[in-house]
Design an enzyme around this catalytic site. Sequence first.
Site, PDB file in Angstrom:
ATOM      1  N   SER A  12       0.852  -1.191   0.000  1.00  0.00           N
ATOM      2  CA  SER A  12       0.000   0.000   0.000  1.00  0.00           C
ATOM      3  C   SER A  12       0.889   1.243   0.000  1.00  0.00           C
ATOM      4  O   SER A  12       2.117   1.139   0.031  1.00  0.00           O
ATOM      5  CB  SER A  12      -0.932  -0.026   1.206  1.00  0.00           C
ATOM      6  OG  SER A  12      -0.166  -0.056   2.381  1.00  0.00           O
ATOM      7  N   ASP A  70      -8.035  10.751  -0.336  1.00  0.00           N
ATOM      8  CA  ASP A  70      -7.786  10.794  -1.781  1.00  0.00           C
ATOM      9  C   ASP A  70      -8.769  11.731  -2.496  1.00  0.00           C
ATOM     10  O   ASP A  70      -8.439  12.302  -3.529  1.00  0.00           O
ATOM     11  CB  ASP A  70      -7.890   9.389  -2.394  1.00  0.00           C
ATOM     12  CG  ASP A  70      -6.561   8.643  -2.287  1.00  0.00           C
ATOM     13  OD1 ASP A  70      -5.506   9.311  -2.331  1.00  0.00           O
ATOM     14  OD2 ASP A  70      -6.573   7.408  -2.141  1.00  0.00           O
ATOM     15  N   GLU A 141     -10.993   4.243  -8.556  1.00  0.00           N
ATOM     16  CA  GLU A 141      -9.810   3.758  -7.842  1.00  0.00           C
ATOM     17  C   GLU A 141     -10.258   2.754  -6.788  1.00  0.00           C
ATOM     18  O   GLU A 141     -11.078   3.064  -5.932  1.00  0.00           O
ATOM     19  CB  GLU A 141      -9.087   4.941  -7.170  1.00  0.00           C
ATOM     20  CG  GLU A 141      -7.870   4.497  -6.386  1.00  0.00           C
ATOM     21  CD  GLU A 141      -7.343   5.554  -5.416  1.00  0.00           C
ATOM     22  OE1 GLU A 141      -7.670   6.750  -5.542  1.00  0.00           O
ATOM     23  OE2 GLU A 141      -6.600   5.161  -4.496  1.00  0.00           O
ATOM     24  N   ASP A 148      -5.877  -8.843  -1.119  1.00  0.00           N
ATOM     25  CA  ASP A 148      -6.640  -8.648   0.120  1.00  0.00           C
ATOM     26  C   ASP A 148      -7.979  -9.370  -0.002  1.00  0.00           C
ATOM     27  O   ASP A 148      -8.633  -9.282  -1.057  1.00  0.00           O
ATOM     28  CB  ASP A 148      -6.988  -7.168   0.341  1.00  0.00           C
ATOM     29  CG  ASP A 148      -5.764  -6.302   0.579  1.00  0.00           C
ATOM     30  OD1 ASP A 148      -4.686  -6.863   0.799  1.00  0.00           O
ATOM     31  OD2 ASP A 148      -5.916  -5.064   0.538  1.00  0.00           O
ATOM     32  N   LYS A 190       9.826  -9.451  -9.890  1.00  0.00           N
ATOM     33  CA  LYS A 190       9.023 -10.562  -9.356  1.00  0.00           C
ATOM     34  C   LYS A 190       7.774 -10.114  -8.581  1.00  0.00           C
ATOM     35  O   LYS A 190       6.682 -10.676  -8.788  1.00  0.00           O
ATOM     36  CB  LYS A 190       9.902 -11.464  -8.474  1.00  0.00           C
ATOM     37  CG  LYS A 190       9.322 -12.846  -8.210  1.00  0.00           C
ATOM     38  CD  LYS A 190       9.284 -13.731  -9.437  1.00  0.00           C
ATOM     39  CE  LYS A 190      10.631 -14.398  -9.642  1.00  0.00           C
ATOM     40  NZ  LYS A 190      10.671 -15.112 -10.935  1.00  0.00           N
ATOM     41  N   LYS A 224      10.830  -7.241 -19.933  1.00  0.00           N
ATOM     42  CA  LYS A 224      10.569  -8.376 -19.044  1.00  0.00           C
ATOM     43  C   LYS A 224       9.187  -8.239 -18.381  1.00  0.00           C
ATOM     44  O   LYS A 224       8.401  -9.196 -18.345  1.00  0.00           O
ATOM     45  CB  LYS A 224      11.666  -8.418 -17.976  1.00  0.00           C
ATOM     46  CG  LYS A 224      11.696  -9.682 -17.179  1.00  0.00           C
ATOM     47  CD  LYS A 224      12.962  -9.749 -16.352  1.00  0.00           C
ATOM     48  CE  LYS A 224      12.918 -10.946 -15.440  1.00  0.00           C
ATOM     49  NZ  LYS A 224      14.030 -10.953 -14.489  1.00  0.00           N
ATOM     50  N   CYS A 381     -11.265  25.510  13.229  1.00  0.00           N
ATOM     51  CA  CYS A 381     -12.208  24.655  13.954  1.00  0.00           C
ATOM     52  C   CYS A 381     -11.855  24.574  15.446  1.00  0.00           C
ATOM     53  O   CYS A 381     -12.085  25.549  16.158  1.00  0.00           O
ATOM     54  CB  CYS A 381     -12.290  23.290  13.282  1.00  0.00           C
ATOM     55  SG  CYS A 381     -13.886  22.510  13.555  1.00  0.00           S
ATOM     56  N   HIS A 507     -13.361  24.594   7.798  1.00  0.00           N
ATOM     57  CA  HIS A 507     -12.063  24.062   7.356  1.00  0.00           C
ATOM     58  C   HIS A 507     -11.678  24.635   5.990  1.00  0.00           C
ATOM     59  O   HIS A 507     -11.976  24.017   4.950  1.00  0.00           O
ATOM     60  CB  HIS A 507     -12.119  22.522   7.282  1.00  0.00           C
ATOM     61  CG  HIS A 507     -12.143  21.879   8.620  1.00  0.00           C
ATOM     62  ND1 HIS A 507     -11.000  21.542   9.304  1.00  0.00           N
ATOM     63  CD2 HIS A 507     -13.179  21.543   9.419  1.00  0.00           C
ATOM     64  CE1 HIS A 507     -11.324  21.005  10.466  1.00  0.00           C
ATOM     65  NE2 HIS A 507     -12.647  20.998  10.563  1.00  0.00           N
ATOM     66  N   GLU A 509      -8.909  24.701   4.516  1.00  0.00           N
ATOM     67  CA  GLU A 509      -7.920  23.892   3.785  1.00  0.00           C
ATOM     68  C   GLU A 509      -8.583  22.969   2.759  1.00  0.00           C
ATOM     69  O   GLU A 509      -7.956  22.576   1.780  1.00  0.00           O
ATOM     70  CB  GLU A 509      -7.053  23.081   4.772  1.00  0.00           C
ATOM     71  CG  GLU A 509      -7.720  21.913   5.497  1.00  0.00           C
ATOM     72  CD  GLU A 509      -8.492  22.298   6.748  1.00  0.00           C
ATOM     73  OE1 GLU A 509      -8.879  23.478   6.881  1.00  0.00           O
ATOM     74  OE2 GLU A 509      -8.725  21.414   7.608  1.00  0.00           O
TER      75      GLU A 509
HETATM   76  N1  GLN Z   1     -13.997  18.902  18.574  1.00  0.00           N
HETATM   77  C1  GLN Z   1     -14.533  20.119  18.083  1.00  0.00           C
HETATM   78  C2  GLN Z   1     -16.014  20.007  17.757  1.00  0.00           C
HETATM   79  O1  GLN Z   1     -16.494  18.932  17.494  1.00  0.00           O
HETATM   80  C3  GLN Z   1     -13.757  20.621  16.887  1.00  0.00           C
HETATM   81  C4  GLN Z   1     -13.831  19.734  15.706  1.00  0.00           C
HETATM   82  C5  GLN Z   1     -12.799  20.030  14.661  1.00  0.00           C
HETATM   83  O2  GLN Z   1     -11.803  20.696  14.946  1.00  0.00           O
HETATM   84  N2  GLN Z   1     -12.948  19.507  13.475  1.00  0.00           N
HETATM   85  O3  GLN Z   1     -16.711  20.980  17.701  1.00  0.00           O
END
Ligand code: GLN
Length: 545
Positions: A12, A70, A141, A148, A190, A224, A381, A507, A509
């Site tokens: 993996s 992913d 994917e 497995d 191999k 090969k 968060c 979030h 990101e």
């Molecule tokens: N634990 C916190 C909540 O549930 C923050 C969660 C997080 O940071 N994703 O509110």
Amino acid sequence: MKLIIVTGGVISSLGKGIAATSLGLLLKHRGLKVTIQKLDPYINVDPGTMSPFQHGEVFVTDDGAETDLDLGHYERFLDTNLTRKHSVSTGQIYKAVIERERRGGYLGKTVQVIPHITDEIKSRILELGEVDDPPDVVIAEIGGTTGDIESQPFLEAMRQLRLEMGSENCLFIHLTLVPYIRAAKELKTKPTQHSVKTLREIGIQPDVLLCRTEVPLNRDIRQKLALFCNVREEAVIEARDVESIYQVPIQFHKERLDDIVVKQFALDVPEPDIAEWQGLLKRMNEAENEVAIAVCGKYVHLRDAYKSIIEAFTHAGIHNDVKVNIEWVDAEDIENRGADRYLKDVSGILVPGGFGERGIQGKLDAVRYARENGIPFLGICLGLQSAVIEFAQNVCEIPDAASSEFNVKCKNPVIDLMKDQTHDGDKGGTMRLGAYPCRIKPGTLAENVYGCEKVDERHRHRWEVNNKYRPLFEERGLTISGTSPDDRLVEIIEVADHPYFIAVQFHPELKSRPNRPHPLFKGLVKAAKMLSTGSAVEARPAINT
Ligand code: GLN
């Protein structure tokens, strides 16, 4: 609809997700509509209930699905928003089949792995083509490694699909490892032979071999592999180790992977236009300056837990022409040895999301250090929740301010569950999940950074800022710069009199892309760059990203 199935062999962590999405990127830039799906053989319905130590980051889609990391790579490479339909697990498949059986949906038949489970798997892939604007190509994917036990039904379903669709519409790619034995100075075929043999035993003949390798594959090795694995020589593709995942599409294109695919599908499409992607890579490689940014969290020893944060910093670095060096700081170390020791040399601090009490004091100390020393700060968060607790304790003089997540009986739960929230029952899929709108207050750093007054951001949490304390916070200098449109939920906070101190309940990101870095990350890196070059004092008005 054309289908590309990506399987993995030998071990993996060979980067199947990056490989699948890199091919997707090339096909997209050849003018094709591409979508991509991950099928995970584990029995959890989704990774939402798994510990980050088990599974790494949980990637959340706009529609609130908790998915495999992913999917983050897929979204970033294909610059597209995926949905819960793009992440399938054994748990979901069995749940659907069992629920149908309970409703009498199988009309008295014995329900079996073949055909009922395999039919359900196939339908999850095929339904991606049953939309108003169907994709030209679907990439599926298959998680896990050939051999497995748990991935057998998936592979059997894929075998059936190939038979039904034909090789002109369905293509198999097998990602494998060709290890280099240093002592003998030799590449070994191999393990790949065995892994392909296992696939062939269940009726799957790969069309393309993607060979992960440390050193170039010479002609002999390619021949090969082709001979023993029953693959054409030009379809043995070298996937040599590269420094950045963003180089992989370019490398695959050099090996003509996308050509092989479009030829097998008889698609008449132009060469891919990857100039923009190459431009981003060039800018990344040419960055001369570096900035150090600390990430203070609880899972710092497991980088997969912060995958999207790492990538968001890469994107923000590209667009600020700097290389971002992440300093991983265990919040518990700060707790035990003091913030100064870990944070005195960094130009920015990020406190990421997390669950549970462990390390929380270290996070509060990191927030305080950033706030009091004018170090650019982004809280995400639990990072926002920490910033609010720290502000309540040290600025509003409420020493016992806390979150009821850690201290149910606490007298000053500045972070709390909302009145209408119940905390009993199922744990899976019951948080506040997915994209929610946020209204931004004019004249704030948030508005400056985003450049607009309404944004949509993705959430994954249960607790919220307690509205009871809002007047006090604002009186003491905390700006609530983003809320839900009905003003019930605090989404963004910031501190004035600071070059860059901002924290968000969502979030960011998850929505950063190489070509469109997230404004909050871009702003943080910009402020950090200014601090490290000594121009931070007046940073704030110039942050506009
Ligand atoms: N634990 C916190 C909540 O549930 C923050 C969660 C997080 O940071 N994703 O509110």
